[in-house]
Design an enzyme around this catalytic site. Structure first.
Site: not given
Ligand code: F6P
Length: 379
Positions: A15, A83, A118-119, A121, A141-143, A145, A185-187, A282
């Site tokens: 991402g 893959r 990120g992870d 890659t 990565t914005i996450d 992590d 976000m942040g999976r 909301r």
């Molecule tokens: O890993 C970065 C991230 O933005 C996560 O926070 C999010 O869950 C995911 O990528 C979203 O991916 P996509 O752009 O495929 O919706």
């Protein structure tokens, strides 16, 4: 006879996030200025390496890139060389195309490949390194992590955007006496939710790492109401799940090796809270808004430092490593040590302790410690 110019490849995978272009700029400038080396950029992450789609990049091409979000190279989070998705009929089959990547790399006479990602890659890069590819990783990565580095670029910019959103939600929550849920976000990692909760003054923060208990969320809203605070802000990490429950999957991306995409848990929580509390709730889901836009000053500097260091590593022949920031010093770690791991929020992290001290609820019972809840109550 003049020595042939050294050649570096660069790609951006996974991402996107603010700061990718700043790394590309730093790589090209350092390669050219310090080493007289050439750089070629692959399109769309590993897809470009395998399909041999690339272009030469020089100082002119990276002019004005520092402040631009996204990546001029394009990226893909559905492309793992081991893959590789190939459409057969209506469905995708996944093939190992790593050999093609190695062939293309050698044909281009590359010294090394700088993989910014990120992870996913880093895992793919580690696999390619095992197969003989000379690779240097740059963490993004914005996450936030990735293991091996204290921080990834992209996180600070996303955190600023998330905090701004929470600030804006605050005023309207106050005016309407509502419970407002802001989903970020942040999976699998709650750094963005926790950071935005701390910086934006969230009242309840729900993280993927700490399964929430709806009654504890309600208790916090009631406590606030009892104190005359007739609104509440709930910051929700998209991967948050109820105790004994599952994450909310918003879609499955057929051609992605990690097919699950999250989003929408805050809607579920909002309807539960409304039913129990009889207070209007909301939901605002920030989603990709957090990945866009110009990088913060912090991310520009970090991305530039990492890009410069990645070229130095390459030129020293220090392959198979990911550049990293530890205790504000640049360093590098074996890419194999990063692959397949995630740096998650832990109950003893200073941000967690700080949040609890200032009265933020993490959506867990207040009668026992967080560590006890996680080890004794959560299955
Ligand atoms: O890993 C970065 C991230 O933005 C996560 O926070 C999010 O869950 C995911 O990528 C979203 O991916 P996509 O752009 O495929 O919706």
């Amino acid at each position: 006879m003049a020595k042939p110019k050294r050649r570096i490849g660069v790609l951006t995978g996974g991402g996107d996030c603010p700061g990718l272009n700043a790394v590309i700029r730093a790589v090209v400038r350092t390669a050219e200025n310090d080493y007289g080396a050439e750089v070629i950029g692959f399109a769309d992450g590993f897809e470009g390496l395998i399909e041999n789609r690339y272009r030469a990049l020089d100082n002119k091409d990276v002019s004005g890139l520092l402040s631009q979000g996204g990546t001029i190279l394009g990226t893909s989070n559905v492309c793992d060389p081991f893959r590789f998705p190939v459409l057969q009929g209506d469905d995708y089959v996944f093939l190992d195309r790593s050999s093609q990547g190695l062939i293309n790399f050698e044909k281009l006479g590359l010294d090394s490949l700088i993989c910014i990602g990120g992870d996913g890659t880093m895992a793919a890069s580690a696999g390619m390194a095992e197969r003989g590819l000379r690779v240097v990783g740059v963490p993004k990565t914005i996450d936030n992590d990735l293991v091996g580095t204290d921080v990834t670029f992209g996180f600070d910019s996303a955190l600023i955007a998330a905090t701004d959103a929470v600030d804006r939600i605050h005023t309207t929550a106050q005016s309407h006496h509502r419970v407002m849920l802001v989903e970020v976000m942040g999976r699998y990692a709650g750094w963005l939710a926790l950071g935005a909760g701390l910086a934006g003054g969230g009242d309840i923060v729900l993280l993927p790492e700490f399964p929430y208990d709806v009654d504890s969320i309600c208790e916090q809203v009631r406590i606030r109401n009892g104190q005359g605070k007739n609104f509440s802000i709930v910051v929700v990490g998209e991967g948050a799940k109820p105790m004994g429950g599952q994450m909310v999957v918003s879609r499955k991306v057929k051609n992605s090796p990690d097919a699950i995409r999250l989003g929408g848990v805050s809607r579920q929580i909002a309807s539960q809270l409304e039913a129990i509390l009889n207070i209007e709730c909301r939901v605002t889901i920030l989603g990709h808004l957090l990945r866009g836009g110009s990088p913060s000053a912090f991310d520009r500097i970090l991305a530039t430092r990492l890009g410069v260091e990645a070229v130095h590593l390459t030129m020293r022949g220090d392959y198979g490593r990911m550049v990293a920031l530890q205790k504000n010093e640049l360093t590098s770690v074996p890419i194999q040590d990063v692959a397949g791991k995630l740096r998650l929020v832990t109950p003893d992290h200073p941000w967690v302790k700080t949040a609890l001290s200032v009265g933020v609820s993490l959506g867990v019972p207040s009668s026992i410690s967080l560590a006890q809840y996680l080890s004794e109550v959560v299955q």
